[in-house]
Motif scaffolding. Structure first.
Motif, PDB file in Angstrom:
ATOM      1  N   PRO A 146      57.176  41.979  68.841  1.00  0.00           N
ATOM      2  CA  PRO A 146      57.463  40.541  68.287  1.00  0.00           C
ATOM      3  C   PRO A 146      58.940  40.302  68.396  1.00  0.00           C
ATOM      4  O   PRO A 146      59.793  41.506  67.915  1.00  0.00           O
ATOM      5  CB  PRO A 146      57.085  40.510  66.993  1.00  0.00           C
ATOM      6  CG  PRO A 146      56.040  41.609  66.833  1.00  0.00           C
ATOM      7  CD  PRO A 146      56.163  42.725  67.760  1.00  0.00           C
ATOM      8  N   GLY A 147      59.468  39.524  69.100  1.00  0.00           N
ATOM      9  CA  GLY A 147      60.886  39.131  69.213  1.00  0.00           C
ATOM     10  C   GLY A 147      61.630  39.837  70.484  1.00  0.00           C
ATOM     11  O   GLY A 147      62.642  39.606  70.642  1.00  0.00           O
ATOM     12  N   VAL A 148      60.755  40.720  71.144  1.00  0.00           N
ATOM     13  CA  VAL A 148      61.381  41.407  72.380  1.00  0.00           C
ATOM     14  C   VAL A 148      60.742  40.714  73.541  1.00  0.00           C
ATOM     15  O   VAL A 148      59.556  40.792  73.771  1.00  0.00           O
ATOM     16  CB  VAL A 148      61.246  42.811  72.248  1.00  0.00           C
ATOM     17  CG1 VAL A 148      61.968  43.282  73.638  1.00  0.00           C
ATOM     18  CG2 VAL A 148      61.919  43.423  71.256  1.00  0.00           C
ATOM     19  N   PRO A 149      61.567  39.886  74.323  1.00  0.00           N
ATOM     20  CA  PRO A 149      60.798  39.442  75.547  1.00  0.00           C
ATOM     21  C   PRO A 149      60.185  40.340  76.392  1.00  0.00           C
ATOM     22  O   PRO A 149      60.509  41.619  76.672  1.00  0.00           O
ATOM     23  CB  PRO A 149      62.076  38.589  76.591  1.00  0.00           C
ATOM     24  CG  PRO A 149      63.258  38.583  75.265  1.00  0.00           C
ATOM     25  CD  PRO A 149      62.798  39.737  74.363  1.00  0.00           C
ATOM     26  N   SER A 150      59.066  39.968  77.110  1.00  0.00           N
ATOM     27  CA  SER A 150      58.051  40.952  77.872  1.00  0.00           C
ATOM     28  C   SER A 150      58.520  40.626  79.294  1.00  0.00           C
ATOM     29  O   SER A 150      58.171  41.279  80.119  1.00  0.00           O
ATOM     30  CB  SER A 150      56.872  40.825  77.733  1.00  0.00           C
ATOM     31  OG  SER A 150      56.415  39.420  77.792  1.00  0.00           O
ATOM     32  N   VAL A 151      58.998  39.380  79.815  1.00  0.00           N
ATOM     33  CA  VAL A 151      59.384  39.118  80.828  1.00  0.00           C
ATOM     34  C   VAL A 151      60.654  39.592  81.306  1.00  0.00           C
ATOM     35  O   VAL A 151      61.791  39.551  80.729  1.00  0.00           O
ATOM     36  CB  VAL A 151      59.634  37.263  81.131  1.00  0.00           C
ATOM     37  CG1 VAL A 151      59.907  37.067  82.276  1.00  0.00           C
ATOM     38  CG2 VAL A 151      58.135  36.820  80.654  1.00  0.00           C
ATOM     39  N   ALA A 152      60.705  40.266  82.588  1.00  0.00           N
ATOM     40  CA  ALA A 152      61.963  41.126  83.105  1.00  0.00           C
ATOM     41  C   ALA A 152      63.381  40.016  82.885  1.00  0.00           C
ATOM     42  O   ALA A 152      64.214  40.433  82.517  1.00  0.00           O
ATOM     43  CB  ALA A 152      61.810  41.710  84.497  1.00  0.00           C
ATOM     44  N   ALA A 153      63.246  38.928  83.464  1.00  0.00           N
ATOM     45  CA  ALA A 153      64.512  38.143  83.529  1.00  0.00           C
ATOM     46  C   ALA A 153      64.780  37.735  82.010  1.00  0.00           C
ATOM     47  O   ALA A 153      66.149  37.346  81.925  1.00  0.00           O
ATOM     48  CB  ALA A 153      64.247  36.798  84.271  1.00  0.00           C
ATOM     49  N   GLU A 154      63.967  37.782  81.090  1.00  0.00           N
ATOM     50  CA  GLU A 154      64.599  37.571  79.863  1.00  0.00           C
ATOM     51  C   GLU A 154      64.881  38.920  79.035  1.00  0.00           C
ATOM     52  O   GLU A 154      65.732  39.190  78.273  1.00  0.00           O
ATOM     53  CB  GLU A 154      63.372  36.899  78.997  1.00  0.00           C
ATOM     54  CG  GLU A 154      63.167  35.518  79.397  1.00  0.00           C
ATOM     55  CD  GLU A 154      62.004  34.830  79.037  1.00  0.00           C
ATOM     56  OE1 GLU A 154      61.611  35.140  77.911  1.00  0.00           O
ATOM     57  OE2 GLU A 154      61.611  33.901  79.501  1.00  0.00           O
ATOM     58  N   HIS A 155      64.003  39.969  79.325  1.00  0.00           N
ATOM     59  CA  HIS A 155      63.997  41.101  78.668  1.00  0.00           C
ATOM     60  C   HIS A 155      65.317  41.804  79.012  1.00  0.00           C
ATOM     61  O   HIS A 155      66.393  42.338  78.051  1.00  0.00           O
ATOM     62  CB  HIS A 155      63.061  42.312  79.057  1.00  0.00           C
ATOM     63  CG  HIS A 155      63.035  43.484  78.549  1.00  0.00           C
ATOM     64  ND1 HIS A 155      64.031  44.600  79.031  1.00  0.00           N
ATOM     65  CD2 HIS A 155      62.328  44.028  77.473  1.00  0.00           C
ATOM     66  CE1 HIS A 155      63.635  45.462  78.152  1.00  0.00           C
ATOM     67  NE2 HIS A 155      62.699  45.432  77.348  1.00  0.00           N
ATOM     68  N   VAL A 156      65.897  41.714  80.212  1.00  0.00           N
ATOM     69  CA  VAL A 156      67.232  42.405  80.215  1.00  0.00           C
ATOM     70  C   VAL A 156      68.436  41.639  79.923  1.00  0.00           C
ATOM     71  O   VAL A 156      69.373  42.231  80.023  1.00  0.00           O
ATOM     72  CB  VAL A 156      67.473  42.193  82.112  1.00  0.00           C
ATOM     73  CG1 VAL A 156      67.956  40.952  82.802  1.00  0.00           C
ATOM     74  CG2 VAL A 156      68.403  43.468  82.616  1.00  0.00           C
ATOM     75  N   LEU A 157      68.201  40.714  79.352  1.00  0.00           N
ATOM     76  CA  LEU A 157      69.347  40.053  78.562  1.00  0.00           C
ATOM     77  C   LEU A 157      69.071  40.027  77.066  1.00  0.00           C
ATOM     78  O   LEU A 157      70.097  39.504  76.402  1.00  0.00           O
ATOM     79  CB  LEU A 157      69.339  38.436  79.030  1.00  0.00           C
ATOM     80  CG  LEU A 157      69.458  37.925  80.398  1.00  0.00           C
ATOM     81  CD1 LEU A 157      69.460  36.407  80.445  1.00  0.00           C
ATOM     82  CD2 LEU A 157      70.773  38.696  80.992  1.00  0.00           C
ATOM     83  N   HIS A 158      68.362  40.600  76.467  1.00  0.00           N
ATOM     84  CA  HIS A 158      67.945  40.728  75.105  1.00  0.00           C
ATOM     85  C   HIS A 158      69.031  41.690  74.596  1.00  0.00           C
ATOM     86  O   HIS A 158      69.207  42.742  74.763  1.00  0.00           O
ATOM     87  CB  HIS A 158      66.537  41.254  74.952  1.00  0.00           C
ATOM     88  CG  HIS A 158      65.886  41.241  73.492  1.00  0.00           C
ATOM     89  ND1 HIS A 158      65.920  40.092  72.872  1.00  0.00           N
ATOM     90  CD2 HIS A 158      65.885  42.270  72.613  1.00  0.00           C
ATOM     91  CE1 HIS A 158      65.461  40.437  71.345  1.00  0.00           C
ATOM     92  NE2 HIS A 158      65.532  41.692  71.531  1.00  0.00           N
ATOM     93  N   GLY A 159      69.558  40.999  73.657  1.00  0.00           N
ATOM     94  CA  GLY A 159      70.631  41.796  72.777  1.00  0.00           C
ATOM     95  C   GLY A 159      71.877  42.008  73.645  1.00  0.00           C
ATOM     96  O   GLY A 159      72.814  42.828  73.315  1.00  0.00           O
ATOM     97  N   ILE A 160      72.183  41.546  74.751  1.00  0.00           N
ATOM     98  CA  ILE A 160      73.286  41.589  75.910  1.00  0.00           C
ATOM     99  C   ILE A 160      74.560  41.366  75.154  1.00  0.00           C
ATOM    100  O   ILE A 160      75.553  41.976  75.680  1.00  0.00           O
ATOM    101  CB  ILE A 160      72.924  41.102  76.903  1.00  0.00           C
ATOM    102  CG1 ILE A 160      73.844  41.991  78.286  1.00  0.00           C
ATOM    103  CG2 ILE A 160      73.326  39.687  77.207  1.00  0.00           C
ATOM    104  CD1 ILE A 160      73.557  41.627  79.528  1.00  0.00           C
ATOM    105  N   ALA A 161      74.801  40.683  74.347  1.00  0.00           N
ATOM    106  CA  ALA A 161      76.108  40.310  73.721  1.00  0.00           C
ATOM    107  C   ALA A 161      76.776  41.571  73.223  1.00  0.00           C
ATOM    108  O   ALA A 161      78.080  41.362  72.976  1.00  0.00           O
ATOM    109  CB  ALA A 161      75.832  39.068  72.821  1.00  0.00           C
TER     110      ALA A 161
END
Length: 338
Positions: A146-161
């Protein structure tokens, strides 16, 4: 350097017919690709990764073996789960020899999108081997959270800040914890000398380059079309997939280069002194070849190169090329893990 299918340095990518709005060979010859450098590392790059590794090693993986999925190619394949950093439970598959004790062990990373079955990862490169095939956090089928995207284009940006929240760092830790789970489940692999090998393709290749320098349990690695190499250069190269998502994000948040500098596979490769076989492609619309070769070029230890015609692109010779790479990988591990 073992060049595999290399004929000469002036070799260029095949003139593949495609409908991409950019050149997936990026106009570079093999000679030019072999000169792509790694970017400079942040001053605390090593300290950052050693701290993350120590945190992962402090985790009790509490592995649990599930049902037997299938038996083939001299191996029994079970479902498995284990704990990683942050207390999350992840799943995957455990491969054990059908008869006798394991003589070698492997952690097998996956590409973006995860894995829903073992598939062609078995048979393993060496007989009488055990392996864990984890699904890192957020990735299908058994790493969904939950809360972690499973789509690559979204996953690769998760927490990137922030470097401390970027999901890529946690995915690297998932590999370290998977290794701990494997060694607990297959105690014969424990000993004074490292007996683990790593294999990773694309996303898994980039994660492997980031994971291997700090982990003494691994003796060797094989990285196929590894991603995350030379981020400053990648951000200038058009592509599809997760790399395109990072480029779009960078266009609006240029400061992200500071975070990405801690997650550069080519920078990490400069700290990787173990033997590594890299399979890098001359043509690849998803992972630009200059980034792949930057990883190979930066390796600090014994290195071997297998040049592929294409990555992330099906063509008439794909199966034959994969068979050649499989044979080269088996030979490589047989020599290094003997």
């Amino acid at each position: 350097m073992t060049n595999g299918t290399v004929d000469d340095g002036d070799r260029s990518a095949r003139d593949f017919a495609h409908d991409f709005p950019f050149d997936p060979a990026y106009g570079r010859t093999l000679n030019e690709l072999l000169r792509v450098p790694a970017p400079d590392a942040p001053a605390d790059f090593d300290a950052f990764w050693r701290s993350r590794y120590e945190a992962a090693r402090a985790v009790d993986p509490k592995p649990e073996v599930g049902r037997l999925v299938e038996e083939r190619d001299g191996a029994r394949i079970h479902e498995v789960s284990y704990t990683s950093v942050g207390g999350v439970r992840l799943g995957g598959w455990l491969v054990l020899p059908a008869e006798g004790e394991a003589e070698h062990g492997f952690v097998v990373g996956h590409g973006y999108g995860g894995r829903d079955q073992v598939g062609p990862d078995v048979p393993l490169p060496l007989p009488r081997s055990a392996a864990i095939l984890p699904c890192v956090r957020g990735m299908a089928d058994r790493g969904l959270l939950p809360g972690v995207p499973s789509v690559a284009a979204e996953h690769v940006l998760h927490g990137i800040a922030s470097r401390d929240t970027y999901v890529i760092g946690e995915c690297v830790a998932d590999l370290w914890c998977a290794a701990a789970a494997l060694l607990e489940l297959v105690p014969e692999l424990n000993g004074p000398d490292p007996r683990l090998g790593y294999l990773g393709v694309s996303f898994g290749g980039g994660l492997g380059a980031l994971a291997l320098p700090w982990d003494e349990r691994f003796a060797v690695g094989q990285l196929t079309v590894p991603t995350f190499g030379n981020h400053p250069l990648r951000l200038t190269l058009d592509c599809v997939g997760s790399g395109a998502a990072v480029r779009r994000y960078h266009a609006e948040h240029p400061e992200v280069v500071d975070v990405l500098s801690y997650f550069d596979a080519a920078t990490a490769a400069g700290r990787l002194g173990k033997p590594v076989l890299v399979a890098a492609a001359l043509f690849d619309p998803s992972v630009p070849p200059p980034g792949q070769f930057a990883v190979y070029n930066a390796l600090a230890g014994a290195r071997e190169l297998r040049v592929l015609e294409a990555g992330h692109y099906e063509y008439e010779g794909t199966r034959q090329e994969q068979a050649g790479l499989d044979a080269a990988t088996a030979d490589f591990f047989a020599r290094v893990l003997r």
